[in-house]
Scaffold this active site. Structure first.
Site, PDB file in Angstrom:
ATOM      1  N   LYS A  19      36.673  80.459 -35.175  1.00  0.00           N
ATOM      2  CA  LYS A  19      37.968  80.281 -34.489  1.00  0.00           C
ATOM      3  C   LYS A  19      38.492  81.535 -33.805  1.00  0.00           C
ATOM      4  O   LYS A  19      39.216  81.445 -32.819  1.00  0.00           O
ATOM      5  CB  LYS A  19      39.018  79.752 -35.474  1.00  0.00           C
ATOM      6  CG  LYS A  19      38.806  78.303 -35.854  1.00  0.00           C
ATOM      7  CD  LYS A  19      39.945  77.783 -36.696  1.00  0.00           C
ATOM      8  CE  LYS A  19      39.628  76.378 -37.188  1.00  0.00           C
ATOM      9  NZ  LYS A  19      40.736  75.791 -37.931  1.00  0.00           N
TER      10      LYS A  19
ATOM     11  N   ALA B 258      45.725  84.481 -46.207  1.00  0.00           N
ATOM     12  CA  ALA B 258      46.027  85.187 -44.961  1.00  0.00           C
ATOM     13  C   ALA B 258      44.783  85.283 -44.080  1.00  0.00           C
ATOM     14  O   ALA B 258      44.448  86.346 -43.561  1.00  0.00           O
ATOM     15  CB  ALA B 258      46.576  86.580 -45.273  1.00  0.00           C
ATOM     16  N   GLY B 259      44.098  84.156 -43.941  1.00  0.00           N
ATOM     17  CA  GLY B 259      42.928  84.112 -43.070  1.00  0.00           C
ATOM     18  C   GLY B 259      43.244  83.373 -41.776  1.00  0.00           C
ATOM     19  O   GLY B 259      44.400  83.273 -41.366  1.00  0.00           O
ATOM     20  N   GLY B 260      42.190  82.832 -41.152  1.00  0.00           N
ATOM     21  CA  GLY B 260      42.339  82.128 -39.880  1.00  0.00           C
ATOM     22  C   GLY B 260      43.268  80.924 -39.981  1.00  0.00           C
ATOM     23  O   GLY B 260      44.044  80.636 -39.067  1.00  0.00           O
TER      24      GLY B 260
HETATM   25  P1  ATR Z   1      40.052  80.603 -43.155  1.00  0.00           P
HETATM   26  O1  ATR Z   1      39.654  80.786 -41.740  1.00  0.00           O
HETATM   27  O2  ATR Z   1      39.673  79.273 -43.777  1.00  0.00           O
HETATM   28  O3  ATR Z   1      41.486  80.944 -43.416  1.00  0.00           O
HETATM   29  P2  ATR Z   1      39.181  83.172 -44.099  1.00  0.00           P
HETATM   30  O4  ATR Z   1      39.633  83.805 -42.850  1.00  0.00           O
HETATM   31  O5  ATR Z   1      37.866  83.597 -44.684  1.00  0.00           O
HETATM   32  O6  ATR Z   1      39.108  81.601 -43.976  1.00  0.00           O
HETATM   33  O7  ATR Z   1      40.332  83.386 -45.207  1.00  0.00           O
HETATM   34  C1  ATR Z   1      40.189  82.936 -46.485  1.00  0.00           C
HETATM   35  C2  ATR Z   1      41.489  83.176 -47.267  1.00  0.00           C
HETATM   36  O8  ATR Z   1      41.324  82.664 -48.587  1.00  0.00           O
HETATM   37  C3  ATR Z   1      41.848  84.640 -47.444  1.00  0.00           C
HETATM   38  O9  ATR Z   1      43.242  84.763 -47.495  1.00  0.00           O
HETATM   39  C4  ATR Z   1      41.228  84.975 -48.794  1.00  0.00           C
HETATM   40  O10 ATR Z   1      41.827  86.047 -49.469  1.00  0.00           O
HETATM   41  P3  ATR Z   1      41.403  87.569 -49.112  1.00  0.00           P
HETATM   42  O11 ATR Z   1      42.047  87.887 -47.795  1.00  0.00           O
HETATM   43  O12 ATR Z   1      41.931  88.360 -50.226  1.00  0.00           O
HETATM   44  O13 ATR Z   1      39.901  87.569 -49.033  1.00  0.00           O
HETATM   45  C5  ATR Z   1      41.531  83.696 -49.529  1.00  0.00           C
HETATM   46  N1  ATR Z   1      40.651  83.493 -50.687  1.00  0.00           N
HETATM   47  C6  ATR Z   1      39.380  83.026 -50.679  1.00  0.00           C
HETATM   48  N2  ATR Z   1      38.897  82.930 -51.937  1.00  0.00           N
HETATM   49  C7  ATR Z   1      39.896  83.351 -52.767  1.00  0.00           C
HETATM   50  C8  ATR Z   1      40.040  83.470 -54.183  1.00  0.00           C
HETATM   51  N3  ATR Z   1      39.051  83.161 -55.016  1.00  0.00           N
HETATM   52  N4  ATR Z   1      41.197  83.934 -54.666  1.00  0.00           N
HETATM   53  C9  ATR Z   1      42.219  84.245 -53.840  1.00  0.00           C
HETATM   54  N5  ATR Z   1      42.165  84.153 -52.501  1.00  0.00           N
HETATM   55  C10 ATR Z   1      41.015  83.699 -51.967  1.00  0.00           C
END
Ligand code: ATR
Length: 279
Positions: free
Chosen positions: A72, A134-136
């Site tokens: 994205k 805080a991801g995409g």
């Molecule tokens: P997307 O595009 O689906 O948002 P992404 O950009 O990889 O995917 O973001 C994933 C989000 O899920 C992030 O906020 C990530 O936290 P971090 O920024 O600390 O990596 C969060 N996330 C994924 N697995 C997690 C877990 N086991 N515990 C807490 N947060 C998690």
């Protein structure tokens, strides 16, 4: 006289992995309902091959693409024109091929808002909202949520810096702030808690802040599944008023893409019912 060749407009979804995507089924149902002749394909493309695959799809007559995880953000650089929402979000989920140009749009946020406002009757204006992650996915929804003028919008993330970058970026659009999961101010529980982490995809349930939930809190998981996601189970156990998964947002964002491409908005209610039954 030779028979005329019927060219069917082609669309698709590009992601990696993408085999789980419900988008082909949803768009097929929209096309049937609205009488549109079109084809919608599932396209598994690695990040390294993204640009080549998009340009090839365009060159071979493709009309539009949905773009999903992890492309994205990367696809922004391929766009000749970005909608304001896509530019603000810094993420694109819908591409339209117009002549030689690629137009990028983001329908995720508006899809979520339509599900909240129209399908579920959850007010956003003047509400207190907590987004986890805080991801995409978060980037796509913060702008449209702030447009609805919530009272507060807090982004909590495992990695606080990432939440802070998003909060800084959107601060001129409304009252947004960032913190870690263990720093969520809980003096007042939230009206709406949205899970935008990808933790549930791996079956993980991070230490979400239980004190942020009251029996008036509506919990919404952007993820969805056949059985309750770890977040929706957590929300129920924490005592939320209601906990729903993101099926509605999935269908509504697809309907917005469909309208951009075909100029007609399908009726989402029967499609939402059908994909949940046949999921
Ligand atoms: P997307 O595009 O689906 O948002 P992404 O950009 O990889 O995917 O973001 C994933 C989000 O899920 C992030 O906020 C990530 O936290 P971090 O920024 O600390 O990596 C969060 N996330 C994924 N697995 C997690 C877990 N086991 N515990 C807490 N947060 C998690």
């Amino acid at each position: 006289m030779s028979e005329a060749t019927v060219i069917i407009d082609r669309y698709g979804v590009m992601g990696y992995p993408v085999s789980h995507s419900r988008s082909p089924v949803i768009h097929r149902l929209f096309a049937l309902q609205t009488g549109q002749e079109m084809r919608y394909e599932l396209l598994q493309v690695t990040p390294e091959k993204l640009e080549t695959a998009v340009r090839q799809f365009q060159r071979t007559g493709g009309k539009g693409l949905n773009v999903t995880v992890p492309h994205k953000r990367a696809v922004l650089d391929l766009c000749d024109l970005l909608s304001e929402r896509a530019a603000t979000a810094g993420a694109v989920n819908t591409l339209s091929f117009r002549g030689s140009e690629i137009h990028g749009e983001n329908t995720d946020g508006i899809g979520l808002l339509r599900d909240l406002n129209v399908n579920l009757g959850v007010p956003v204006q003047r509400s207190s909202i907590l987004i986890l992650g805080a991801g995409g996915a978060t980037r796509g929804i913060v702008g449209p949520l702030l447009e609805m003028q919530p009272r507060v919008l807090r982004i909590a993330n495992r990695t606080v810096d990432k939440a802070q970058i998003i909060a800084d970026h959107f601060e001129r659009y409304g009252p947004v702030s960032a913190c870690g999961f263990d720093e969520v101010p809980v003096s007042e529980p939230y009206d709406l808690i949205i899970n935008a982490t990808s933790a549930g995809v791996r079956g993980e349930a991070p230490p979400y802040p239980e004190a942020a939930v009251s029996d008036n809190t509506f919990c919404y998981d952007l993820s969805y599944g056949l059985s309750p996601t770890p977040f929706s189970t957590w929300a129920r156990e924490a005592g939320a008023a209601k906990s729903v998964m993101g099926w509605g947002m999935l269908v509504e964002q697809a309907a917005e893409s469909f309208e951009i491409w075909r100029g007609i908005r399908p009726d989402t209610a029967p499609v939402l019912k059908q994909i949940q039954i046949n999921a």
